[in-house]
Structures are given as C-alpha cells and as structure tokens.
Design a protein around this motif. Structure first.
Motif, mmCIF file in Angstrom:
data_model
loop_
_atom_site.group_PDB
_atom_site.id
_atom_site.type_symbol
_atom_site.label_atom_id
_atom_site.label_comp_id
_atom_site.label_asym_id
_atom_site.label_seq_id
_atom_site.Cartn_x
_atom_site.Cartn_y
_atom_site.Cartn_z
ATOM 1 N N ALA A 194 0.832 -1.208 0.000
ATOM 2 C CA ALA A 194 0.000 0.000 0.000
ATOM 3 C C ALA A 194 0.862 1.252 0.000
ATOM 4 O O ALA A 194 0.589 2.215 -0.746
ATOM 5 C CB ALA A 194 -0.927 -0.012 1.213
ATOM 6 N N ILE A 195 1.908 1.268 0.816
ATOM 7 C CA ILE A 195 2.796 2.439 0.878
ATOM 8 C C ILE A 195 3.491 2.663 -0.465
ATOM 9 O O ILE A 195 3.518 3.792 -0.987
ATOM 10 C CB ILE A 195 3.848 2.255 1.999
ATOM 11 C CG1 ILE A 195 3.162 2.308 3.373
ATOM 12 C CG2 ILE A 195 4.920 3.326 1.912
ATOM 13 C CD1 ILE A 195 4.070 1.943 4.528
ATOM 14 N N ILE A 196 4.019 1.568 -1.051
ATOM 15 C CA ILE A 196 4.721 1.693 -2.330
ATOM 16 C C ILE A 196 3.758 2.094 -3.440
ATOM 17 O O ILE A 196 4.041 2.980 -4.263
ATOM 18 C CB ILE A 196 5.432 0.378 -2.683
ATOM 19 C CG1 ILE A 196 6.503 0.055 -1.638
ATOM 20 C CG2 ILE A 196 6.075 0.465 -4.062
ATOM 21 C CD1 ILE A 196 7.117 -1.320 -1.799
ATOM 22 N N LEU A 197 2.602 1.438 -3.472
ATOM 23 C CA LEU A 197 1.625 1.697 -4.537
ATOM 24 C C LEU A 197 1.095 3.121 -4.479
ATOM 25 O O LEU A 197 1.096 3.844 -5.496
ATOM 26 C CB LEU A 197 0.461 0.701 -4.421
ATOM 27 C CG LEU A 197 -0.719 0.931 -5.377
ATOM 28 C CD1 LEU A 197 -0.258 0.890 -6.824
ATOM 29 C CD2 LEU A 197 -1.810 -0.093 -5.141
ATOM 30 N N ILE A 198 0.654 3.539 -3.299
ATOM 31 C CA ILE A 198 0.090 4.895 -3.183
ATOM 32 C C ILE A 198 1.173 5.934 -3.449
ATOM 33 O O ILE A 198 0.930 6.963 -4.102
ATOM 34 C CB ILE A 198 -0.555 5.092 -1.802
ATOM 35 C CG1 ILE A 198 -1.801 4.187 -1.685
ATOM 36 C CG2 ILE A 198 -0.957 6.538 -1.571
ATOM 37 C CD1 ILE A 198 -2.409 4.140 -0.302
ATOM 38 N N GLY A 199 2.405 5.660 -2.956
ATOM 39 C CA GLY A 199 3.509 6.586 -3.222
ATOM 40 C C GLY A 199 3.803 6.696 -4.706
ATOM 41 O O GLY A 199 4.028 7.801 -5.227
ATOM 42 N N THR A 200 3.799 5.560 -5.432
ATOM 43 C CA THR A 200 4.058 5.565 -6.881
ATOM 44 C C THR A 200 2.933 6.271 -7.622
ATOM 45 O O THR A 200 3.169 7.073 -8.543
ATOM 46 C CB THR A 200 4.199 4.116 -7.400
ATOM 47 O OG1 THR A 200 5.181 3.425 -6.625
ATOM 48 C CG2 THR A 200 4.614 4.099 -8.866
ATOM 49 N N LEU A 201 1.684 5.991 -7.226
ATOM 50 C CA LEU A 201 0.535 6.615 -7.892
ATOM 51 C C LEU A 201 0.495 8.126 -7.650
ATOM 52 O O LEU A 201 0.029 8.887 -8.516
ATOM 53 C CB LEU A 201 -0.770 5.973 -7.408
ATOM 54 C CG LEU A 201 -1.059 4.554 -7.923
ATOM 55 C CD1 LEU A 201 -2.355 4.018 -7.332
ATOM 56 C CD2 LEU A 201 -1.131 4.520 -9.445
#
Length: 592
Positions: A160-167
């Motif tokens: 979630a942290i990586i995905l939301i940060g990338t998005l």
C-alpha cells in the motif's frame, strides 16, 4: 456482557513478550518480506515502461533498434526480479520457521511450568483435558499470529505504501481513490471482525468443555464398561459435541456478512477507480502504461487485501485462543515461599501441629488442632471419612497452608522453607497409586533419579515386586500403560511402595498403603513395612487393623478433633469411637 470482553492489551503484551526475545530474527524476516513486496510492484512498473515505450514506438517516435534494446534491458531486469523473488521467498520462510518454533517452544515451557507450579486447589477445579486443549491450542495460535503479521499484515502495509507513493507521482487522483477504497475496506472489516470475538470465545469455551469431558470419560472407561453404560456416555458426548458444533457454526457463519460487504466495497471501488482513470486517459491526462499500471496494481493488491482480512480473522481467533491460557498467567499459587526461604533438611523427623486452624472454603476442618509426633514414632490416624486424616497429610505437605497456627518439622515452621524441598524430604505411599506411562523401573526411579540400578532393584525386592515382574516378558522394563492401567491394583501399590523405599526419607507417610493387596500379600509385605518404618517418623492412615496394630500411638479423629489416643490394646478395651469402628468391621477393617 462487559465482563466477557477480551483483554486484548494484556494478551498482546504477553505475545510480544515472546516476540521481543527474537527481535533480530523477526526484523530479518520482515526485511525479506519487504524485498519480496517491492518486487511485486517493481515487475508491474516494468510492464508500464514496456507499454509506454510500445506506445511511442507505434506512434513512430522510437526507432526499432532502440525499442529492441530497451526491451532487452527490461527483460534482464525482469529476470533479476524473478531471482529476487525466489531468494526472498526462501529466506523469508527459513527465518520465519526458526522464529516460530522458538516462540512456540518458549510458550509451552513457560505455561507448562507455570501451571505445574500452581497449587493443589487449582488442579481440583480444572479439568485435565481443558488444560491440554488450551496449551496445545495456544501453541497453534502462536504460529498463526506470527504468520498473520508476516504473510498478511506486513505485505499489505508495504504494498500500500509503495503503490500509493508511486501513484502520487503518476496520478494523484488514482492514488487518493485507492487510499479511500483501502481505508473503507479495512475499517469495515476490522470493525465487524471485532464483533466476532465473543462468538469465537463462546465456541472455544464449548470446545474446552467437550475436551475436558472426553478426558474424564476415557479416564473412567473401566467404570463405563463395568456398568455397561456405553450408550449413556455416547448420548452425553453427542449432546456435548452438538453444542460445540452449533457454537462453532455461529462463529463461522458470521463471516458471511463481512465477506458480502467486502465484495461490495471492492466492486464499487474498482468501478470508481477505472472510471476516473479511463476518463483521464481519453483526455490525454495519463499514458496507456500508467492506465495499465493503475489497473494491474489495483487488481494485484486485492489479493493482499483479502489476505489481510483473513489475517484479521486469524488474528481474532489467535487472541481468543491465547486468552484462556494467558489468563492462567494471572493466577498465582496460594503456596508461596518466603523471600530467601532456605531448603528443608530433615535430620530428626519431629513433627508438631500447633493449634492449627484450617477452613476449606466455608467448611471448617480444624479449629486449634494440636498433635505432637516424636522423631521415629509410628503414628496411626483413624476415623470415618471426612474426619480430617488425609487433610492433615496435605497440610504437612503444604498442598494447602493453615489459616492460623503452625506446623513444624524439627522445630522449623514449614512455611519458612522452600515448599518443593519440604516435599522432597518426605516419602509417601498414597491410597491411589497413579503411575506414568513408562517402565516399572522408571516409575520407581522417579522418587530418586540419581539412584543406582542396584538400589532400584533392591527397592523392588523389598516391595516384593521382583516376584511380579518374573511373569512379564520385559521384566522391569515393562511399560505399565496410562495411569498404570496394565497392572493390577496390588501391583501398582507395590510399585508405589518401592518408590517410597527408594526415596529413603526420614519421614514416611503410608496412606492406606496395603489397601489394594490381598490378605496373603499384605501379610508378607507387613514385615517389610515394619522394617521400613524403623528409625523413621511414620504417619499411617489405614483401615486395615493389621497396618496399625504395632503403631506407637493411634490417633482417633472425628470432625477434625482428636477424640481418643493410645495403643490398639488400650483403645479396644475402652468405650469410644475406636471401639465403635472396631465393632462396625470386625473382620479386621476400620472405617476409612
């Protein structure tokens, strides 16, 4: 219902007390979990780059040679990510297995030893089957809870942290929508999961009660067989297992509501996310690669989401499984040694009960009871059931503490010494001899583990056990079965007598030591018992006249009081309780 709520804070504190001992191992495991989850997002980002470069190539803005070179580089990156996945999976499971077996070992050791240290009263009010059930179930909960953190909670948090940060870098609107979907999904799931706690707790209680009764039934299987009550017991067990089935079904069925709501949230969220992303793509706000990345990563995080919720379910189950065992940790033995209590060493063997007062619950057993037992004397305790004979022995062993007064051995208050060392300084032949499911030899050795083989064999001959084992194929190495079920009552009693002989203590307790022996065998062993009691302070609880005939003094008890004292030859000629008991059983028995 408030008193039924789980003490989550206490349970989690206890769990983390086991985990923090292996912090390095735990964080090493989490490190490889993190690497694996980073890879899960990275390979999808590689796909995004491929899609974007393909879009540029199709538009004619990228030469074929350049496109091929980019694809080769990305291919090597993808192969590298596969290798990372293999290595991290292997390392994660390797370290997790080490962590869990160590924690389970520590849990079992701590609570087994703690329960074993609790006082006699605890074991009179807790079923053995329930104790076993809670200990083994909590060992499973330890593995399950650690798996939940490693396989369910950590992966979702990291992704979630990586995905939301990338998005946030690629498309902030998609990032906010994904964050909203995750938040609603998790809050809804956790809220309803907490509602399931009481249902799980109720199901556990029913299961414990059922297992406790199973242990009780199998322990008393001989009584069931003798009275031909298999049908009655089967009906009783069917009722118990049906109750467990119904309560477990209620707990499991509550999952339907959670599952339906989760499906609705995810379905609605997918529609909203893809609607906004497609509109932005159509308007040229994001590339095809970004659109693909948003969709694929969102779909891929649904797996960890459901794993998280499944983890919450297992987390809740683990909490309820832990509760019953961890609550034992709050129980302290009523028999507590004083600070810096010394070890007991019995040198003389003089015993005194000094004005003791003892109540068992609301029932008054002794009120200012006194009795002096000189060193080396043989004292017999006689009286009807409930007169206090066995209770005196339990008080002497500190299975209970007196409410007032004192019990001294060699002038030392038994409450001033370590209770384990006190018990180690006495030997007993109990009325009911219960043996370990081990060899005859090891059952005898139990009372004195450092004894030599000749000493053990000598004790066996003293108890005339050598004649018994001649009939057995494996002699002294014969396994006696659970609770000694393969031996007769008399054979078990002989093993018990041999134990006491091998212990070789100054104080000897004979609690109806020959009650399971036939008259001929009892006559043979009486001479050995008389020899065994020489030079020892002996307390004899007996109903067979032959056991107390040669006692130095017979103490007649009634309702916790001494009503007569003297030798057999004196008491039999006096009007009183002893003569009544004699008259009731003229064949040589005195009431238990």
């Amino acid at each position: 219902m408030k008193e039924q709520q789980l003490d989550r804070k206490y349970i989690l504190k206890e769990y983390f007390s086991f985990l923090k001992k292996y912090k390095l191992l735990f964080f090493t495991t989490l490190f490889f979990v993190m690497l694996y989850e980073v890879k899960q997002i990275a390979d999808k980002f590689v796909l995004k780059v491929v899609m974007d470069k393909a879009e540029i190539f199709l538009a004619g803005s990228l030469l074929l040679d350049s496109f091929v070179k980019i694809l080769l580089v990305l291919g090597f990156v993808f192969v590298g990510l596969i290798l990372v996945s293999v290595i991290t999976q292997w390392m994660k499971i390797h370290f997790l297995n080490l962590l869990e077996v160590k924690m389970i070992f520590d849990l079992k050791q701590k609570y087994f030893n703690h329960i074993l240290s609790l006082d006699h009263k605890f074991f009179t009010s807790h079923k053995t089957g329930s104790l076993i059930s809670r200990l083994t179930r909590s060992a499973g909960a330890m593995e399950r809870m650690t798996d939940v953190i490693t396989f369910d909670f950590a992966p979702l948090l990291i992704q979630a942290i990586i995905l939301i940060g990338t998005l946030m870098f690629l498309d902030k609107v998609s990032a906010l929508i994904v964050f909203g979907i995750l938040s609603v999904f998790l809050v809804y799931s956790i809220y309803l999961q907490r509602k399931m706690d009481l249902l799980n707790k109720t199901a556990n209680a029913a299961e414990d009660f059922e297992k406790g009764n199973i242990a009780d039934i199998f322990t008393n299987v001989d009584s069931i067989k003798y009275f031909g009550k298999e049908g009655l017991i089967s009906a009783k067990y069917k009722k118990l297992s049906r109750d467990t089935k119904n309560k477990m079904l209620m707990a499991w069925n509550s999952w339907r509501k959670i599952s339906a709501g989760q499906t609705l949230i995810l379905g609605s969220g997918t529609l909203i996310l893809m609607g906004f992303a497609l509109m932005k793509f159509i308007n040229g706000g994001i590339s095809l690669g970004t659109l693909t990345f948003v969709y694929i990563t969102y779909i891929s995080i649904i797996g960890p989401l459901f794993s998280f919720v499944h983890g919450v379910k297992n987390f809740s189950r683990s909490i309820t499984d832990f509760e019953d065992l961890f609550n034992y940790g709050k129980i302290q033995s009523s028999i507590i040694d004083k600070k810096n209590a010394k070890k007991m060493e019995v040198k003389i063997g003089e015993i005194k009960f000094n004005n003791i007062i003892f109540n068992y619950g609301k029932r008054k057993i002794f009120n200012k009871f006194s009795l002096d037992i000189p060193s080396g004397n043989k004292i017999a305790l006689v009286g009807h059931s409930g007169s206090g004979k066995t209770t005196l022995v339990k008080l002497l062993y500190r299975l209970y503490d007196v409410d007032n007064g004192s019990i001294t051995i060699d002038g030392i208050d038994i409450r001033d010494v370590q209770h384990k060392s006190l018990r180690n300084e006495m030997s007993i032949v109990p009325q009911e001899c219960v043996l370990f499911d081990d060899s005859i030899y090891n059952n005898i050795l139990f009372s004195n583990p450092i004894a030599t083989r000749p000493e053990v064999m000598s004790a066996m001959r003293f108890a005339q056990m050598d004649k018994v084992i001649e009939k057995f194929s494996y002699k002294e190495n014969t396994i006696v079965g659970e609770r000694g079920v393969k031996l007769s009552g008399g054979e078990k009693q002989r093993v018990s007598i041999a134990r006491a002989i091998l212990a070789n203590k100054k104080i000897l307790i004979l609690d109806e030591a020959t009650s399971s022996l036939d008259s001929e065998t009892e006559h043979e062993i009486q001479k050995d018992l008389q020899k065994l009691m020489q030079g020892r302070t002996s307390i004899i609880i007996a109903h067979r006249l032959s056991t107390i005939m040669h006692a130095d003094k017979i103490i007649v008890l009634k309702n916790g009081k001494i009503v007569q004292t003297g030798k057999h030859s004196q008491l039999i000629n006096q009007m009183g309780e002893y003569r009544k008991l004699w008259s009731l059983q003229k064949d040589g028995y005195i009431g238990k």
